[in-house]
Design an enzyme around this catalytic site. Structure first.
Site: not given
Length: 300
Positions: A147, A172, A241, A244, A267, A276
Protein backbone atom coordinates in the site's frame (compact mmCIF):
# COMPACT_ATOMS: atom_id res chain seq x y z
CA UNK A 1 -25.96 16.17 26.26
CA UNK A 2 -24.69 15.58 29.79
CA UNK A 3 -20.93 16.11 30.48
CA UNK A 4 -20.33 12.43 31.36
CA UNK A 5 -21.81 11.49 27.97
CA UNK A 6 -19.19 13.58 26.19
CA UNK A 7 -16.51 12.19 28.51
CA UNK A 8 -17.36 8.63 27.40
CA UNK A 9 -17.08 9.66 23.78
CA UNK A 10 -13.68 11.29 24.33
CA UNK A 11 -12.38 8.22 26.17
CA UNK A 12 -13.42 6.00 23.28
CA UNK A 13 -11.69 8.24 20.72
CA UNK A 14 -8.51 8.31 22.82
CA UNK A 15 -8.51 4.51 22.74
CA UNK A 16 -8.97 4.55 18.96
CA UNK A 17 -5.97 6.84 18.64
CA UNK A 18 -3.78 4.38 20.57
CA UNK A 19 -4.99 1.24 18.78
CA UNK A 20 -5.90 2.26 15.23
CA UNK A 21 -4.46 4.36 12.44
CA UNK A 22 -4.73 8.18 12.55
CA UNK A 23 -7.01 7.97 9.50
CA UNK A 24 -9.45 5.64 11.28
CA UNK A 25 -9.41 7.78 14.42
CA UNK A 26 -10.26 10.94 12.46
CA UNK A 27 -13.03 9.18 10.53
CA UNK A 28 -14.58 7.77 13.72
CA UNK A 29 -14.38 11.19 15.37
CA UNK A 30 -16.28 12.79 12.45
CA UNK A 31 -18.85 9.98 12.32
CA UNK A 32 -19.58 10.01 16.04
CA UNK A 33 -19.80 13.79 16.09
CA UNK A 34 -22.53 13.51 13.44
CA UNK A 35 -24.32 10.91 15.55
CA UNK A 36 -24.02 13.06 18.68
CA UNK A 37 -25.64 16.01 16.85
CA UNK A 38 -28.45 13.71 15.75
CA UNK A 39 -29.01 12.55 19.34
CA UNK A 40 -29.14 16.14 20.55
CA UNK A 41 -31.69 16.97 17.84
CA UNK A 42 -33.82 14.11 19.22
CA UNK A 43 -33.38 15.43 22.80
CA UNK A 44 -31.54 12.23 23.80
CA UNK A 45 -29.53 13.05 26.91
CA UNK A 46 -27.84 9.71 27.69
CA UNK A 47 -26.33 6.96 25.56
CA UNK A 48 -28.51 4.44 27.42
CA UNK A 49 -31.56 6.15 25.90
CA UNK A 50 -30.47 5.38 22.33
CA UNK A 51 -32.61 2.69 20.68
CA UNK A 52 -32.14 0.78 17.42
CA UNK A 53 -34.74 2.94 15.66
CA UNK A 54 -32.68 6.03 16.52
CA UNK A 55 -29.63 4.55 14.79
CA UNK A 56 -31.76 3.65 11.75
CA UNK A 57 -33.22 7.16 11.62
CA UNK A 58 -29.74 8.66 11.77
CA UNK A 59 -28.48 6.50 8.89
CA UNK A 60 -31.61 7.30 6.85
CA UNK A 61 -31.04 11.00 7.36
CA UNK A 62 -27.39 10.68 6.33
CA UNK A 63 -28.45 8.74 3.23
CA UNK A 64 -30.84 11.55 2.27
CA UNK A 65 -27.94 13.95 2.62
CA UNK A 66 -26.19 12.04 -0.17
CA UNK A 67 -23.83 9.79 1.80
CA UNK A 68 -22.67 6.72 -0.13
CA UNK A 69 -23.36 3.16 1.02
CA UNK A 70 -19.66 2.71 1.84
CA UNK A 71 -19.66 5.82 4.05
CA UNK A 72 -22.85 4.65 5.78
CA UNK A 73 -21.14 1.32 6.49
CA UNK A 74 -18.27 3.17 8.13
CA UNK A 75 -20.59 5.38 10.20
CA UNK A 76 -22.53 2.35 11.44
CA UNK A 77 -19.25 0.60 12.28
CA UNK A 78 -18.17 3.63 14.32
CA UNK A 79 -21.45 3.68 16.28
CA UNK A 80 -21.33 -0.07 16.87
CA UNK A 81 -17.73 0.10 18.12
CA UNK A 82 -18.58 2.97 20.45
CA UNK A 83 -21.54 1.15 21.99
CA UNK A 84 -19.43 -2.02 22.37
CA UNK A 85 -16.97 0.14 24.31
CA UNK A 86 -19.78 1.40 26.56
CA UNK A 87 -20.94 -2.19 27.20
CA UNK A 88 -17.43 -3.22 28.26
CA UNK A 89 -17.41 -0.30 30.71
CA UNK A 90 -20.75 -1.46 32.11
CA UNK A 91 -22.59 1.67 30.95
CA UNK A 92 -24.94 -0.24 28.62
CA UNK A 93 -26.65 -3.63 28.82
CA UNK A 94 -26.86 -4.10 25.05
CA UNK A 95 -25.70 -2.51 21.81
CA UNK A 96 -28.64 -0.89 19.94
CA UNK A 97 -26.60 -0.59 16.73
CA UNK A 98 -26.12 -4.37 16.44
CA UNK A 99 -29.74 -4.82 15.35
CA UNK A 100 -29.30 -2.33 12.49
CA UNK A 101 -28.39 -3.68 9.07
CA UNK A 102 -26.05 -1.70 6.87
CA UNK A 103 -27.06 -0.98 3.26
CA UNK A 104 -25.83 -3.49 0.71
CA UNK A 105 -22.53 -2.60 -0.90
CA UNK A 106 -22.02 -3.00 -4.62
CA UNK A 107 -18.51 -4.38 -5.03
CA UNK A 108 -16.66 -2.73 -7.87
CA UNK A 109 -13.90 -4.73 -9.46
CA UNK A 110 -10.55 -2.98 -9.03
CA UNK A 111 -8.97 -1.57 -12.17
CA UNK A 112 -5.66 -3.12 -13.15
CA UNK A 113 -3.00 -2.87 -15.81
CA UNK A 114 -2.28 -5.88 -17.99
CA UNK A 115 1.18 -7.46 -18.00
CA UNK A 116 2.29 -5.61 -21.13
CA UNK A 117 1.20 -2.26 -19.70
CA UNK A 118 3.15 -2.89 -16.49
CA UNK A 119 6.19 -3.90 -18.53
CA UNK A 120 5.89 -0.69 -20.53
CA UNK A 121 5.57 1.39 -17.37
CA UNK A 122 8.62 -0.16 -15.72
CA UNK A 123 10.87 -0.63 -18.75
CA UNK A 124 12.87 2.57 -18.48
CA UNK A 125 16.40 3.65 -17.79
CA UNK A 126 16.22 6.36 -15.07
CA UNK A 127 17.48 9.73 -16.26
CA UNK A 128 18.71 10.76 -12.79
CA UNK A 129 18.87 9.64 -9.15
CA UNK A 130 15.33 10.72 -8.32
CA UNK A 131 13.98 8.75 -11.25
CA UNK A 132 15.97 5.76 -9.96
CA UNK A 133 14.15 6.26 -6.65
CA UNK A 134 10.82 6.47 -8.45
CA UNK A 135 11.43 3.30 -10.44
CA UNK A 136 12.35 1.46 -7.23
CA UNK A 137 9.02 2.58 -5.71
CA UNK A 138 7.00 1.43 -8.74
CA UNK A 139 8.80 -1.92 -8.69
CA UNK A 140 8.00 -2.35 -4.99
CA UNK A 141 4.31 -1.61 -5.50
CA UNK A 142 4.11 -4.21 -8.24
CA UNK A 143 6.63 -6.74 -6.88
CA UNK A 144 5.38 -6.83 -3.31
CA UNK A 145 1.82 -5.47 -3.38
CA UNK A 146 2.52 -2.67 -0.91
CA UNK A 147 0.00 0.00 0.00
CA UNK A 148 1.11 3.62 -0.44
CA UNK A 149 1.19 4.18 3.34
CA UNK A 150 3.32 1.03 3.78
CA UNK A 151 5.84 2.08 1.14
CA UNK A 152 6.46 5.54 2.58
CA UNK A 153 6.92 4.05 6.08
CA UNK A 154 9.64 1.60 4.97
CA UNK A 155 12.93 1.96 6.82
CA UNK A 156 16.34 0.70 5.70
CA UNK A 157 16.25 -1.97 8.41
CA UNK A 158 13.04 -3.38 6.90
CA UNK A 159 14.62 -4.34 3.57
CA UNK A 160 16.54 -7.62 3.23
CA UNK A 161 17.86 -7.52 -0.33
CA UNK A 162 20.17 -10.57 -0.10
CA UNK A 163 17.25 -12.81 0.93
CA UNK A 164 14.60 -10.98 -1.12
CA UNK A 165 12.22 -9.90 1.67
CA UNK A 166 10.62 -6.73 2.95
CA UNK A 167 9.15 -6.34 6.44
CA UNK A 168 5.97 -4.28 6.44
CA UNK A 169 5.69 -2.95 9.98
CA UNK A 170 2.18 -2.30 11.27
CA UNK A 171 0.29 -2.28 8.00
CA UNK A 172 -3.47 -1.90 7.91
CA UNK A 173 -4.96 -3.04 11.22
CA UNK A 174 -1.54 -2.61 12.89
CA UNK A 175 -0.45 -6.05 11.60
CA UNK A 176 3.09 -6.66 10.38
CA UNK A 177 4.00 -9.09 7.60
CA UNK A 178 6.88 -10.19 5.40
CA UNK A 179 6.51 -9.87 1.63
CA UNK A 180 8.85 -11.09 -1.12
CA UNK A 181 11.01 -8.86 -3.27
CA UNK A 182 11.21 -9.75 -6.96
CA UNK A 183 14.49 -9.72 -8.88
CA UNK A 184 13.66 -6.50 -10.74
CA UNK A 185 12.70 -4.78 -7.48
CA UNK A 186 15.98 -5.86 -5.86
CA UNK A 187 17.95 -4.41 -8.80
CA UNK A 188 15.97 -1.15 -8.78
CA UNK A 189 16.44 -0.80 -5.02
CA UNK A 190 20.18 -1.38 -5.34
CA UNK A 191 20.38 1.42 -7.92
CA UNK A 192 18.48 3.86 -5.70
CA UNK A 193 20.25 2.93 -2.46
CA UNK A 194 23.58 3.56 -4.15
CA UNK A 195 22.49 7.18 -4.69
CA UNK A 196 20.38 7.67 -1.55
CA UNK A 197 23.20 8.93 0.68
CA UNK A 198 23.54 12.07 -1.43
CA UNK A 199 19.94 13.04 -0.57
CA UNK A 200 19.11 11.62 2.87
CA UNK A 201 19.46 13.86 5.91
CA UNK A 202 21.73 12.69 8.73
CA UNK A 203 20.05 9.99 10.78
CA UNK A 204 17.13 9.57 8.34
CA UNK A 205 16.00 5.92 8.40
CA UNK A 206 13.51 6.03 5.51
CA UNK A 207 14.24 4.00 2.39
CA UNK A 208 12.64 6.62 0.16
CA UNK A 209 13.50 10.25 0.81
CA UNK A 210 12.54 13.47 -0.93
CA UNK A 211 14.80 15.98 -2.60
CA UNK A 212 14.98 17.77 0.78
CA UNK A 213 16.29 14.69 2.58
CA UNK A 214 13.30 13.67 4.71
CA UNK A 215 10.88 10.78 4.36
CA UNK A 216 8.95 11.10 1.11
CA UNK A 217 5.26 12.06 1.41
CA UNK A 218 2.44 9.99 -0.05
CA UNK A 219 1.22 12.94 -2.14
CA UNK A 220 4.67 13.27 -3.69
CA UNK A 221 4.66 9.58 -4.64
CA UNK A 222 1.24 9.96 -6.28
CA UNK A 223 2.31 13.06 -8.20
CA UNK A 224 5.53 11.43 -9.41
CA UNK A 225 3.67 8.32 -10.59
CA UNK A 226 1.17 10.46 -12.50
CA UNK A 227 4.03 12.33 -14.18
CA UNK A 228 5.75 9.03 -15.02
CA UNK A 229 2.51 7.64 -16.51
CA UNK A 230 2.10 10.73 -18.71
CA UNK A 231 5.62 10.36 -20.08
CA UNK A 232 4.89 6.71 -20.86
CA UNK A 233 1.67 7.73 -22.66
CA UNK A 234 -0.48 5.22 -20.74
CA UNK A 235 -4.08 6.09 -21.54
CA UNK A 236 -5.54 5.47 -18.07
CA UNK A 237 -4.81 7.03 -14.72
CA UNK A 238 -2.22 4.94 -12.89
CA UNK A 239 -2.15 5.22 -9.10
CA UNK A 240 -0.19 3.25 -6.48
CA UNK A 241 -3.15 1.04 -5.56
CA UNK A 242 -3.58 0.07 -9.23
CA UNK A 243 -0.08 -1.44 -9.16
CA UNK A 244 -1.03 -3.32 -5.97
CA UNK A 245 -4.21 -4.57 -7.67
CA UNK A 246 -2.17 -5.62 -10.71
CA UNK A 247 0.27 -7.52 -8.46
CA UNK A 248 -2.58 -9.59 -6.97
CA UNK A 249 -4.42 -10.13 -10.24
CA UNK A 250 -1.33 -11.25 -12.17
CA UNK A 251 -0.33 -13.67 -9.41
CA UNK A 252 -3.74 -15.35 -9.53
CA UNK A 253 -3.77 -15.40 -13.34
CA UNK A 254 -0.49 -17.32 -13.16
CA UNK A 255 -1.89 -19.90 -10.75
CA UNK A 256 -0.99 -18.25 -7.45
CA UNK A 257 -2.59 -19.60 -4.27
CA UNK A 258 -5.42 -17.41 -2.95
CA UNK A 259 -4.35 -17.83 0.69
CA UNK A 260 -0.76 -16.87 -0.15
CA UNK A 261 -1.96 -13.77 -1.99
CA UNK A 262 -4.11 -12.89 1.02
CA UNK A 263 -1.04 -13.07 3.28
CA UNK A 264 1.08 -10.97 0.94
CA UNK A 265 -1.61 -8.29 0.60
CA UNK A 266 -2.18 -8.21 4.36
CA UNK A 267 -5.94 -8.79 4.08
CA UNK A 268 -7.64 -9.77 7.34
CA UNK A 269 -10.42 -11.64 5.49
CA UNK A 270 -10.13 -13.99 2.54
CA UNK A 271 -13.33 -12.49 1.10
CA UNK A 272 -11.42 -9.25 0.45
CA UNK A 273 -8.85 -11.13 -1.62
CA UNK A 274 -11.48 -13.15 -3.48
CA UNK A 275 -12.47 -10.12 -5.53
CA UNK A 276 -9.32 -10.78 -7.58
CA UNK A 277 -10.67 -14.20 -8.56
CA UNK A 278 -13.44 -12.34 -10.41
CA UNK A 279 -10.77 -10.46 -12.34
CA UNK A 280 -9.04 -13.78 -13.03
CA UNK A 281 -12.29 -15.21 -14.37
CA UNK A 282 -12.75 -12.18 -16.62
CA UNK A 283 -9.25 -12.78 -17.97
CA UNK A 284 -9.95 -16.46 -18.61
CA UNK A 285 -13.28 -15.65 -20.26
CA UNK A 286 -11.56 -13.17 -22.55
CA UNK A 287 -8.93 -15.75 -23.53
CA UNK A 288 -11.69 -18.29 -24.17
CA UNK A 289 -13.70 -15.90 -26.33
CA UNK A 290 -10.65 -15.16 -28.48
CA UNK A 291 -9.28 -18.69 -28.73
CA UNK A 292 -12.10 -21.23 -28.71
CA UNK A 293 -13.37 -22.02 -32.23
CA UNK A 294 -16.97 -22.32 -31.03
CA UNK A 295 -16.80 -19.03 -29.11
CA UNK A 296 -15.42 -16.76 -31.81
CA UNK A 297 -17.84 -14.40 -33.51
CA UNK A 298 -18.20 -14.93 -37.21
CA UNK A 299 -16.74 -12.27 -39.44
CA UNK A 300 -19.28 -10.63 -41.72
Amino acid sequence: MEPEVLDSLNRFLEGCERRGSPHTQKAYARDLEQFRHFCESQTIERWADVMSHHVRSHLSARHRQGLSARSLHRELAAVRSFFDFLMKRGELAENPARAVRAPKLSRKLPRTLDVDQVAGLLAAAPADDLEARDLAMWELFYSSGLRLSELVKLDLADVDRPNGWVLVREGKGRKSRYVPLGRCAVEALAHWLGARAAYAADGEAAVFVSRRGGRIAGRTVQARLYSWQCRKAIDQHVHPHMLRHSFASHLLESGGDLRAVQEMLGHANLSTTQIYTHLDFQHLASVYDKAHPRAKKRER
